[in-house]
Design a protein around this motif. Structure first.
Motif, PDB file in Angstrom:
ATOM      1  N   ILE A 333       0.709  -1.298  -0.096  1.00  0.00           N
ATOM      2  CA  ILE A 333       0.158  -0.075   0.077  1.00  0.00           C
ATOM      3  C   ILE A 333       0.974   1.382  -0.131  1.00  0.00           C
ATOM      4  O   ILE A 333       1.562   1.433   0.932  1.00  0.00           O
ATOM      5  N   TRP A 337      -2.563   4.716  -2.801  1.00  0.00           N
ATOM      6  CA  TRP A 337      -3.567   3.640  -2.865  1.00  0.00           C
ATOM      7  C   TRP A 337      -4.793   4.119  -3.236  1.00  0.00           C
ATOM      8  O   TRP A 337      -5.670   2.948  -3.757  1.00  0.00           O
ATOM      9  N   MET A 418      -6.091  -5.547  -4.281  1.00  0.00           N
ATOM     10  CA  MET A 418      -6.710  -4.573  -3.513  1.00  0.00           C
ATOM     11  C   MET A 418      -8.311  -4.731  -3.680  1.00  0.00           C
ATOM     12  O   MET A 418      -8.991  -4.583  -2.713  1.00  0.00           O
TER      13      MET A 418
END
Length: 459
Positions: A333, A337, A418
């Protein structure tokens, strides 16, 4: 009462799997969280060194080398797919998938839950690069262990029909995922290696037909003769694991009647057998021999398929999947992000899983009910099916696996992770609270009905 008992016995494999999934889902979550934390610490340098370290062997002119992560994804995950294959064969032979009435609603839901997410992902990415489009298979997946684990956390008040519905849906989803991997996520195919694998696979089916039940024979031929040529053929090696699982015998060497008859005779012999002088500590040789024979016939009264499925579930749930999560769930991250999570790849997966699964599973299930294709299973209601649709959007293990096949670009890989982790986390909580509320409402309604009846009787 007898009917309820029989139904319960028929659902034992599902109930056992749900109970195992409760702890394994927590372990899987811990593994994924650990991977995420470690990926954002100085330890990530050493982790990547391990994951990308080349390991292999050379025999004469033949050599096979892959990095650690690929050995995990191609090798270790083959064990996961092998158990999926065993489950599919059992369910088709004698489980929930053997009765058409039981699978119409989950099948409609599963098809909708695969097609809609893939379509949504495509809509988000059709103007992006050709490689980004490769991720269309990622939001199709459902993680059965995670989904059932969340369901189990809700306690014993969850209707068994909801567990059966979600399990059948996830199993059909697994079939779709296996087909997608086999057809769309393969490299150039080596016809020679594929032919070799199919010859050995045919030999395994022949051995099964001839009554061979030695698991070691199937393991050796399955790994060397089927899995390895598949690995070299360009078709993903995990598909070989599913096919080998279907070759495992599902019949027993000794049927129930023969087993009971032999057991009765052996117990009578055991009672008559000469006892040892030190009976409190030791068995006589005759008694030992009889117990050994009881063990042998007990072993032969269980099919190799059931033995393997039972013995390998723990390995998959508590070893294979956590290692896979540790190797694949780490996301670095960075300061951008927000840009990563708002990328077409990440959004396609998030919206595909959360909205696509909802419309595909819940929407098509309700449409089928309205059109009269099937009836709502007993003890289920609309709100529970809605909650199950969100639980089915937990794509974790299979989604991460397809992600590893879909992308080579590191940026796309990270964006997809993600999306998978975000959608799975949010969907899991939404599904949990929706079903919890539905159960509380049903229990409250049932209590109210019961109270009203009692008052009516007393007056």
């Amino acid at each position: 009462m007898e009917l309820l008992k029989n139904n319960s016995n028929g659902l034992q494999p599902i109930l056992k799997y749900v109970k195992k999934s409760s702890f394994s889902s927590l372990l899987l979550f811990f593994s994924a969280f650990s991977a995420l934390v470690l990926a954002n610490t100085p330890a990530n340098v050493y982790i990547e060194a391990i994951l990308y370290k080349t390991i292999g062997f050379t025999i004469g002119n033949f050599e096979l080398y892959k990095n650690t992560q690929l050995w995990i994804n191609d090798g270790l995950m083959s064990i996961f797919f092998f158990v999926i294959g065993l489950e599919l064969k059992r369910e088709i032979k004698a489980g929930q998938l053997s009765n058409l009435k039981n699978i119409i609603m989950p099948m409609v839901a599963a098809i909708g839950g695969m097609v809609l997410p893939a379509l949504i992902y495509y809509l988000f990415n059709y103007q992006e690069s050709a490689e980004s489009l490769n991720g269309w298979g990622i939001p199709m997946a459902t993680d059965i262990a995670f989904a059932l684990g969340v369901l189990y956390l809700l306690g014993p008040k969850v209707p068994i029909q909801l567990k059966v519905f979600l399990t059948a849906l996830a199993i059909i989803d697994d079939i779709g995922a296996v087909l997608v991997v086999a057809i769309f996520y393969t490299s150039e195919i080596s016809v020679f290696n594929l032919a070799v694998a199919l010859v050995f696979l045919g030999f395994l089916f022949l051995l099964s037909k001839l009554g061979v039940r030695n698991v070691l024979v199937f393991a050796v031929i399955g790994i060397i003769g089927v899995w390895l040529p598949f690995l070299l053929s360009g078709i993903h090696a995990t598909i070989a694991a599913v096919l080998v699982a279907f070759a495992i015998p599902a019949t027993r060497a000794i049927d129930k009647e023969k087993y009971l008859e032999d057991l009765k005779q052996l117990m009578a012999q055991f009672k008559k057998a000469k006892k040892s002088e030190k009976e409190i500590y030791l068995l006589s040789p005759k008694e030992e021999a009889i117990i050994g024979e009881i063990q042998r016939i007990s072993y032969d009264s269980i099919s190799p398929l059931q033995r393997l499925e039972r013995n390998m579930h723990g390995l998959v749930l508590f070893v294979v999947m956590p290692i896979f999560a540790l190797a694949n769930a780490g996301v670095e991250i960075e300061s951008d992000w927000a840009k990563m999570i708002s990328s077409p790849v990440s959004l396609g997966i998030i919206v595909g899983l959360m909205v696509g699964k909802l419309i595909g599973i819940f929407g098509l299930s309700m449409l089928g009910l309205k059109l009269g294709w099937y009836k709502m299973p007993e003890n289920l209601n609309t709100q529970m099916v809605l909650g199950a649709s969100f639980l089915a959007a937990i794509g974790f293990t299979m989604a991460l696996f397809i992600n590893s096949l879909a992308f080579e670009n590191h940026i796309y890989l990270e964006q997809a992770k993600m999306g998978i982790l975000s959608a799975s986390f949010i969907s899991g909580w939404l599904g949990y609270f929706i079903i919890k509320k539905a159960i509380a409402h049903r229990c409250s309604f049932d209590s109210g009905d019961h109270l009203e009846v009692k008052e009516g009787v007393s007056t």
